[in-house]
Enzyme design. Structure first.
Site, short mmCIF file in Angstrom:
data_model
loop_
_atom_site.label_atom_id
_atom_site.label_comp_id
_atom_site.label_asym_id
_atom_site.label_seq_id
_atom_site.Cartn_x
_atom_site.Cartn_y
_atom_site.Cartn_z
N GLY A 71 0.83 -1.19 0.00
CA GLY A 71 0.00 0.00 0.00
C GLY A 71 0.87 1.25 0.00
N GLN A 73 1.29 3.43 2.15
CA GLN A 73 1.98 3.61 3.42
C GLN A 73 2.59 2.30 3.91
OE1 GLN A 73 2.78 6.29 5.09
NE2 GLN A 73 1.79 7.68 3.65
N SER A 74 2.98 1.44 2.98
CA SER A 74 3.52 0.13 3.33
C SER A 74 4.79 0.21 4.17
CB SER A 74 3.81 -0.65 2.05
OG SER A 74 4.57 -1.80 2.31
N ASN A 75 4.75 -0.44 5.34
CA ASN A 75 5.95 -0.56 6.17
C ASN A 75 6.99 -1.44 5.48
OD1 ASN A 75 4.74 0.85 8.44
ND2 ASN A 75 3.55 -1.00 8.78
N ALA A 77 7.43 -1.92 2.22
CA ALA A 77 8.07 -1.22 1.10
C ALA A 77 9.14 -0.26 1.62
CB ALA A 77 7.02 -0.47 0.29
#
Length: 328
Positions: A71, A73-75, A77
């Protein structure tokens, strides 16, 4: 049995603390928290444990570029971008967003860490993200790069060993603390954190309940997903375990409005918990999971457990885009 080799990226071991005031409020259960939100700063959270194994495999294959997805706000990524920068690799992130995103939180850090970002719609993410990453891999190969695809959350056979290793760490900490945890609770969003704990628990015969709280999809989806991850892991250790699908314990009912979406009860709980314990939960994973866990304890649905360990999987950067929702 020989485990796959990993590289060292996280600050380990992470400490375990008793949640004094929440435990007193709940009564009957001693609730502890393992601070995997403190595995680092740029790489904070649970994802780095998995990346220690997946990125080692990428390096062993001579890869120079990491491709992954998540997403906006992916942690995961953000952690992948940070690890790539630290190791002198390139990173390409396929991120889900249906509108032009605000440059904040994890998305801002992705950019700051030098990641290349490809934005796709929620529909394309649900139906075509793997193909999009494969197409990107082929394009990079034609340009002379050697890319490695890491699936969502690094939740696959090799990434699974991140929390297999974490389970070994917890066992050592139990011995040091003179305590035994009857159960271990974790939020479930892609399955690899739960899968690693479950695999180690079964292989070593620890006899603990591994409890997941799903923050998207449903229990059946994750039982299938975790089973698939376990099957992949067996190939690495050349060993299998006997387990029943119903041993994969998932608490349902706390997805709320959906993945990365929050309702007032969840946000109020995060605020209350932060003020009570001085520990900040995130809105996507740990906030929902801890809220669900405490509600189940209050309802009397968590039986036969005295000492319960909750793993804080990080994600604090995801709070900042939601700051206005708290009404503080």
């Amino acid at each position: 049995m020989r485990l796959p080799v990993c590289i060292s990226l996280a600050n380990l071991p992470t400490k375990i603390e008793r949640l004094e005031r929440i435990s007193k409020e709940l009564g009957g259960i001693n609730l502890y928290i393992k601070r995997d939100d403190q595995t680092g700063s740029e790489i904070a959270g649970n994802k780095v444990r998995k990346l220690e194994f997946t990125v080692k495999e990428a390096l062993d294959k001579g890869c120079d570029t990491l491709i992954t997805c998540g997403g906006i706000q992916s942690n995961h990524a953000r952690a992948t971008a940070a690890v790539a920068a630290r190791l002198g690799l390139k990173s390409f992130l396929v991120l889900r967003s249906d509108e032009t995103p605000v440059l904040e939180g994890n998305y801002f850090l992705d950019k700051l860490l030098g990641a290349e970002v490809k934005l796709i719609t929620s529909k394309d993410y649900a139906t075509a993200r793997n193909q999009i990453m494969k197409d990107l891999k082929e394009s990079l190969e034609k340009a002379g790069h050697s890319p490695y695809i890491i699936p969502e959350g690094a939740s696959n056979g090799i990434g699974n060993f991140g929390y297999f290793k974490a389970m070994e760490e917890i066992k050592r900490q139990e011995e040091e603390m003179g305590i035994s945890f009857d159960g271990i609770v974790v939020s479930v969003g892609s399955g690899g954190t739960y899968g690693g704990l479950f695999l180690a628990n079964k292989l070593y015969g620890y006899g603990k309940r591994i409890i997941g709280v799903n923050i998207c999809d449903d229990a059946d989806y994750f039982k299938d997903k975790i089973s698939s991850i376990l099957e992949e892991s067996f190939q690495y250790i050349e060993e299998t375990i006997d387990y029943r699908r119903d041993e994969i314990e998932i608490i349902e009912g706390y997805v709320g409005r959906g993945y990365a979406l929050n309702n007032k009860k969840e946000l109020d709980f995060i605020y209350k918990f932060s003020a009570m314990e001085g520990v900040i939960l995130d809105p996507v994973y740990t906030g929902k999971a801890m809220y669900g866990l405490t509600e189940e304890i209050k309802k009397g649905n968590i039986k036969g457990i005295k000492n319960l360990l909750f793993i804080h999987t990080g994600g604090v950067f995801g709070l900042f885009p939601k700051k206005d929702l708290f009404g503080l």
